[in-house]
Scaffold this active site. Sequence first.
Site, PDB file in Angstrom:
ATOM      1  CG  ASP A  59      -4.141  -1.955   1.717  1.00  0.00           C
ATOM      2  OD1 ASP A  59      -4.492  -2.752   2.610  1.00  0.00           O
ATOM      3  OD2 ASP A  59      -4.457  -0.756   1.718  1.00  0.00           O
ATOM      4  N   GLY A  60      -0.923  -4.264  -0.792  1.00  0.00           N
ATOM      5  CA  GLY A  60      -0.415  -4.878  -2.018  1.00  0.00           C
ATOM      6  C   GLY A  60      -0.425  -6.386  -1.964  1.00  0.00           C
ATOM      7  CG  ASN A 133      -6.834  -1.161  -5.094  1.00  0.00           C
ATOM      8  OD1 ASN A 133      -7.876  -1.308  -4.476  1.00  0.00           O
ATOM      9  ND2 ASN A 133      -5.743  -0.690  -4.529  1.00  0.00           N
ATOM     10  CG  ASP A 134      -5.728   1.013  -9.555  1.00  0.00           C
ATOM     11  OD1 ASP A 134      -4.802   0.266  -9.886  1.00  0.00           O
ATOM     12  OD2 ASP A 134      -5.629   1.854  -8.645  1.00  0.00           O
ATOM     13  CG  ASP A 163       0.276  13.011 -17.814  1.00  0.00           C
ATOM     14  OD1 ASP A 163       0.451  13.536 -18.935  1.00  0.00           O
ATOM     15  OD2 ASP A 163       0.712  13.499 -16.760  1.00  0.00           O
ATOM     16  CD  GLN A 234       0.469  -6.001  -6.420  1.00  0.00           C
ATOM     17  OE1 GLN A 234      -0.036  -6.993  -6.932  1.00  0.00           O
ATOM     18  NE2 GLN A 234       0.507  -5.836  -5.100  1.00  0.00           N
TER      19      GLN A 234
END
Length: 257
Positions: A59-60, A133-134, A163, A234
């Site tokens: 997926d990356g 994704n995010d 956090d 990433q």
Amino acid sequence: MKNCLIVVNTYKEESQELAGKIGKFLKSKKISSSVFEFNGFSDVYPFSGYDFVITLGGDGTVLFASRGCAELEIPVFPINLGQFGFIAGIQKGEWKKSLTAFLDGKIPVVKRSLLTYSVKRGKKNILSGCCLNDIVISARTAVHVIALDLACNDISLGQCKADGIIVATSTGSTAYSASAGGPIVDPELNAMVLTPINPFSLSMRPLVMNADSELRVKIIPSREKNIILTIDGQKPYDLLDDDVVKITKCRNDVMLA
């Protein structure tokens, strides 16, 4: 389609061999191809001029290709060589059959929305981009609480001590956001998911917002100075006190086979 870029994940040993087989197959279809080696981190998006992109990895690798292909409206054909394959849905044993169907226009191509972000420091925009994704704002090291001021469409959501936070697309709701306790959202639903990471308040809960919203996150000065913005798990970037991150829906969707 006459020109294809094959993105090879260099951490997957079988990807090089498979790229050669796919290249020969495409040549038999009178389609030229080139190979780009991806090692998990790249600021280079070499997708201009291609008709479609094939990714060989997990997926990356798809996330990387999606960020570069969405604006160019280039479809991505993701072959899964990873462990899960939430996004890379084409299995390696079926690549030839699926690729043939794709080239014949017989395989569905779905659109997935992305988020776009910009970072303002003082009066200057110092950073911008998109993600599938995010977007994560957190301390560089674990168990360090940071302070953030949150607003959606100029309406205050209050201050968040945690956090960090995760801002995910519907597609990304199954990734880091889900592991942090966020909801899983149908990928066909245009939404933005805000998930706090270990919040210091019981009232700070995950929030699902309209994808057309504008989320503003300001870094509140605190003892923790090593704060980063991470894109799709990433690409990390350093943030400073009083930096403002704005997050909205990207104007272009990515097309995934």
